[in-house]
Design a protein around this motif. Sequence first.
Motif, PDB file in Angstrom:
ATOM      1  N   LEU A 117       0.843  -1.202   0.000  1.00  0.00           N
ATOM      2  CA  LEU A 117       0.000   0.000   0.000  1.00  0.00           C
ATOM      3  C   LEU A 117       0.878   1.253   0.000  1.00  0.00           C
ATOM      4  CD1 LEU A 117      -2.760  -1.047   2.562  1.00  0.00           C
ATOM      5  CD2 LEU A 117      -3.137  -0.528   0.130  1.00  0.00           C
ATOM      6  N   ARG A 118       1.892   1.270   0.850  1.00  0.00           N
ATOM      7  CA  ARG A 118       2.808   2.422   0.908  1.00  0.00           C
ATOM      8  C   ARG A 118       3.521   2.637  -0.417  1.00  0.00           C
ATOM      9  NH1 ARG A 118       3.594   0.935   6.302  1.00  0.00           N
ATOM     10  NH2 ARG A 118       5.278  -0.503   5.827  1.00  0.00           N
ATOM     11  N   ALA A 119       3.856   1.547  -1.098  1.00  0.00           N
ATOM     12  CA  ALA A 119       4.571   1.636  -2.371  1.00  0.00           C
ATOM     13  C   ALA A 119       3.649   1.979  -3.538  1.00  0.00           C
ATOM     14  CB  ALA A 119       5.291   0.313  -2.655  1.00  0.00           C
ATOM     15  N   GLY A 120       2.336   1.992  -3.294  1.00  0.00           N
ATOM     16  CA  GLY A 120       1.383   2.305  -4.352  1.00  0.00           C
ATOM     17  C   GLY A 120       1.181   1.170  -5.336  1.00  0.00           C
ATOM     18  N   ASN A 121       1.442  -0.059  -4.910  1.00  0.00           N
ATOM     19  CA  ASN A 121       1.370  -1.208  -5.810  1.00  0.00           C
ATOM     20  C   ASN A 121       0.035  -1.950  -5.781  1.00  0.00           C
ATOM     21  OD1 ASN A 121       3.991  -0.748  -6.584  1.00  0.00           O
ATOM     22  ND2 ASN A 121       4.846  -2.167  -5.095  1.00  0.00           N
ATOM     23  N   VAL A 122      -0.894  -1.535  -4.935  1.00  0.00           N
ATOM     24  CA  VAL A 122      -2.165  -2.255  -4.776  1.00  0.00           C
ATOM     25  C   VAL A 122      -3.242  -1.555  -5.602  1.00  0.00           C
ATOM     26  CG1 VAL A 122      -3.926  -2.973  -3.121  1.00  0.00           C
ATOM     27  CG2 VAL A 122      -1.511  -3.060  -2.483  1.00  0.00           C
ATOM     28  N   PHE A 123      -3.971  -2.325  -6.398  1.00  0.00           N
ATOM     29  CA  PHE A 123      -5.006  -1.785  -7.275  1.00  0.00           C
ATOM     30  C   PHE A 123      -5.983  -0.922  -6.487  1.00  0.00           C
ATOM     31  CE2 PHE A 123      -9.232  -2.180  -9.233  1.00  0.00           C
ATOM     32  CZ  PHE A 123      -8.964  -1.657 -10.489  1.00  0.00           C
ATOM     33  N   GLU A 124      -6.096   0.328  -6.904  1.00  0.00           N
ATOM     34  CA  GLU A 124      -7.024   1.294  -6.302  1.00  0.00           C
ATOM     35  C   GLU A 124      -6.959   1.329  -4.783  1.00  0.00           C
ATOM     36  OE1 GLU A 124     -10.936   0.533  -7.890  1.00  0.00           O
ATOM     37  OE2 GLU A 124     -10.401   1.410  -9.835  1.00  0.00           O
ATOM     38  N   ASN A 125      -5.804   0.951  -4.239  1.00  0.00           N
ATOM     39  CA  ASN A 125      -5.608   0.998  -2.787  1.00  0.00           C
ATOM     40  C   ASN A 125      -6.668   0.179  -2.049  1.00  0.00           C
ATOM     41  OD1 ASN A 125      -3.449   2.194  -1.353  1.00  0.00           O
ATOM     42  ND2 ASN A 125      -4.912   3.448  -0.234  1.00  0.00           N
ATOM     43  N   ARG A 126      -6.971  -1.002  -2.611  1.00  0.00           N
ATOM     44  CA  ARG A 126      -8.009  -1.867  -2.039  1.00  0.00           C
ATOM     45  C   ARG A 126      -7.384  -3.083  -1.377  1.00  0.00           C
ATOM     46  NH1 ARG A 126     -11.800  -2.508  -7.192  1.00  0.00           N
ATOM     47  NH2 ARG A 126     -12.591  -4.311  -6.053  1.00  0.00           N
ATOM     48  N   VAL A 127      -7.996  -3.498  -0.283  1.00  0.00           N
ATOM     49  CA  VAL A 127      -7.584  -4.696   0.454  1.00  0.00           C
ATOM     50  C   VAL A 127      -8.838  -5.546   0.665  1.00  0.00           C
ATOM     51  CG1 VAL A 127      -6.665  -5.566   2.647  1.00  0.00           C
ATOM     52  CG2 VAL A 127      -5.690  -3.494   1.617  1.00  0.00           C
ATOM     53  N   ALA A 128      -8.674  -6.848   0.508  1.00  0.00           N
ATOM     54  CA  ALA A 128      -9.791  -7.771   0.748  1.00  0.00           C
ATOM     55  C   ALA A 128      -9.642  -8.389   2.135  1.00  0.00           C
ATOM     56  CB  ALA A 128      -9.805  -8.868  -0.309  1.00  0.00           C
ATOM     57  N   ILE A 129     -10.708  -8.365   2.889  1.00  0.00           N
ATOM     58  CA  ILE A 129     -10.748  -9.075   4.163  1.00  0.00           C
ATOM     59  C   ILE A 129     -11.643 -10.291   3.955  1.00  0.00           C
ATOM     60  CG2 ILE A 129     -11.440  -9.011   6.583  1.00  0.00           C
ATOM     61  CD1 ILE A 129     -10.671  -6.068   6.641  1.00  0.00           C
ATOM     62  N   ARG A 130     -11.028 -11.439   4.139  1.00  0.00           N
ATOM     63  CA  ARG A 130     -11.678 -12.723   3.855  1.00  0.00           C
ATOM     64  C   ARG A 130     -12.250 -13.301   5.142  1.00  0.00           C
ATOM     65  NH1 ARG A 130      -8.107 -17.170   0.615  1.00  0.00           N
ATOM     66  NH2 ARG A 130      -9.761 -18.637   0.118  1.00  0.00           N
ATOM     67  N   LEU A 131     -13.556 -13.470   5.150  1.00  0.00           N
ATOM     68  CA  LEU A 131     -14.230 -14.048   6.302  1.00  0.00           C
ATOM     69  C   LEU A 131     -14.607 -15.489   5.999  1.00  0.00           C
ATOM     70  CD1 LEU A 131     -16.635 -11.106   7.180  1.00  0.00           C
ATOM     71  CD2 LEU A 131     -14.459 -11.680   8.266  1.00  0.00           C
ATOM     72  N   LEU A 132     -14.363 -16.369   6.951  1.00  0.00           N
ATOM     73  CA  LEU A 132     -14.720 -17.774   6.821  1.00  0.00           C
ATOM     74  C   LEU A 132     -16.022 -18.040   7.564  1.00  0.00           C
ATOM     75  CD1 LEU A 132     -11.186 -19.283   7.453  1.00  0.00           C
ATOM     76  CD2 LEU A 132     -12.264 -18.742   5.261  1.00  0.00           C
ATOM     77  N   VAL A 133     -16.592 -19.193   7.350  1.00  0.00           N
ATOM     78  CA  VAL A 133     -17.850 -19.566   8.005  1.00  0.00           C
ATOM     79  C   VAL A 133     -17.723 -19.421   9.522  1.00  0.00           C
ATOM     80  CG1 VAL A 133     -19.425 -21.482   8.452  1.00  0.00           C
ATOM     81  CG2 VAL A 133     -18.609 -21.063   6.144  1.00  0.00           C
ATOM     82  N   ASP A 134     -16.609 -19.887  10.088  1.00  0.00           N
ATOM     83  CA  ASP A 134     -16.424 -19.791  11.546  1.00  0.00           C
ATOM     84  C   ASP A 134     -16.382 -18.340  12.025  1.00  0.00           C
ATOM     85  OD1 ASP A 134     -16.403 -22.528  11.752  1.00  0.00           O
ATOM     86  OD2 ASP A 134     -14.213 -22.691  11.877  1.00  0.00           O
ATOM     87  N   ASP A 135     -15.828 -17.443  11.215  1.00  0.00           N
ATOM     88  CA  ASP A 135     -15.790 -16.026  11.584  1.00  0.00           C
ATOM     89  C   ASP A 135     -17.206 -15.462  11.669  1.00  0.00           C
ATOM     90  OD1 ASP A 135     -12.987 -16.140  11.449  1.00  0.00           O
ATOM     91  OD2 ASP A 135     -12.975 -15.494   9.350  1.00  0.00           O
ATOM     92  N   ILE A 136     -18.043 -15.870  10.745  1.00  0.00           N
ATOM     93  CA  ILE A 136     -19.422 -15.379  10.717  1.00  0.00           C
ATOM     94  C   ILE A 136     -20.234 -16.021  11.836  1.00  0.00           C
ATOM     95  CG2 ILE A 136     -21.524 -15.303   9.332  1.00  0.00           C
ATOM     96  CD1 ILE A 136     -19.569 -15.212   6.876  1.00  0.00           C
ATOM     97  N   ALA A 137     -20.016 -17.318  12.041  1.00  0.00           N
ATOM     98  CA  ALA A 137     -20.765 -18.039  13.074  1.00  0.00           C
ATOM     99  C   ALA A 137     -20.442 -17.519  14.471  1.00  0.00           C
ATOM    100  CB  ALA A 137     -20.477 -19.533  12.986  1.00  0.00           C
ATOM    101  N   SER A 138     -19.221 -17.056  14.669  1.00  0.00           N
ATOM    102  CA  SER A 138     -18.816 -16.548  15.992  1.00  0.00           C
ATOM    103  C   SER A 138     -18.533 -15.049  15.926  1.00  0.00           C
ATOM    104  CB  SER A 138     -17.579 -17.301  16.478  1.00  0.00           C
ATOM    105  OG  SER A 138     -16.522 -17.166  15.546  1.00  0.00           O
ATOM    106  N   PHE A 139     -19.378 -14.341  15.175  1.00  0.00           N
ATOM    107  CA  PHE A 139     -19.137 -12.925  14.923  1.00  0.00           C
ATOM    108  C   PHE A 139     -18.979 -12.100  16.197  1.00  0.00           C
ATOM    109  CE2 PHE A 139     -20.315  -8.553  13.904  1.00  0.00           C
ATOM    110  CZ  PHE A 139     -19.363  -8.298  12.912  1.00  0.00           C
ATOM    111  N   LYS A 140     -19.779 -12.358  17.199  1.00  0.00           N
ATOM    112  CA  LYS A 140     -19.669 -11.593  18.442  1.00  0.00           C
ATOM    113  C   LYS A 140     -18.295 -11.769  19.085  1.00  0.00           C
ATOM    114  CE  LYS A 140     -24.551 -11.370  19.586  1.00  0.00           C
ATOM    115  NZ  LYS A 140     -25.606 -11.742  20.522  1.00  0.00           N
ATOM    116  N   LEU A 141     -17.720 -12.937  18.946  1.00  0.00           N
ATOM    117  CA  LEU A 141     -16.405 -13.208  19.532  1.00  0.00           C
ATOM    118  C   LEU A 141     -15.275 -12.546  18.752  1.00  0.00           C
ATOM    119  CD1 LEU A 141     -16.795 -17.004  20.382  1.00  0.00           C
ATOM    120  CD2 LEU A 141     -16.897 -15.063  21.965  1.00  0.00           C
TER     121      LEU A 141
END
Length: 177
Positions: A117-141
């Motif tokens: 990101l600092r080097a300006g190498n990421v398309f449109e300065n975008r980052v993907a955060i990948r959520l798995l089923v367990d992340d969604i199932a235990s969202f409060k945690l």
Amino acid sequence: MSYFPFLKLKQSEVLALKDCQTHILESISPFFDVPRPNTLTSDEIKSRIDKGVKYLEKNWDYENLFYIDDFDLPSDILVENANTFEYLLPLISEFSYIPATGLHRINSHNNAIENQLRAGNVFENRVAIRLLVDDIASFKLVSNDLIRLFQRFVAYNASIDWIIDFRVILDQDLNDL
């Protein structure tokens, strides 16, 4: 509407996309995962990454967007004294890519994204955060960890793409989540 196929960064999967007609390619943004080798050594992982990058260089238009992750690779094996993502991302810096992260990633994985990101190498300065089923199932945690991860990249003026990765769903009722 775009289609986001989850693919391995392998020759056959990159070639399959290369053979698509232009109007189809324009509606596809593949999500490439570096495949896990059978032998989990630094040399074997480096070889997988290097081959995948060569397939992209030879068969993928640098302007076509894709997501990239090393989710299936062990985080404790270094390639040339670097985390696998630290090694991979500079190799694809000329491409239009969006790096992916998620909860439970090691710090050096996220540092690699910050460096790009600092080097300006990421398309449109975008980052993907990948959520798995367990992340969604235990969202409060995990919600506080998720907020911290979000804030980490927003601090670089990054926009966030949320990826919900259900992996393989077998007889699971999504209403239970």
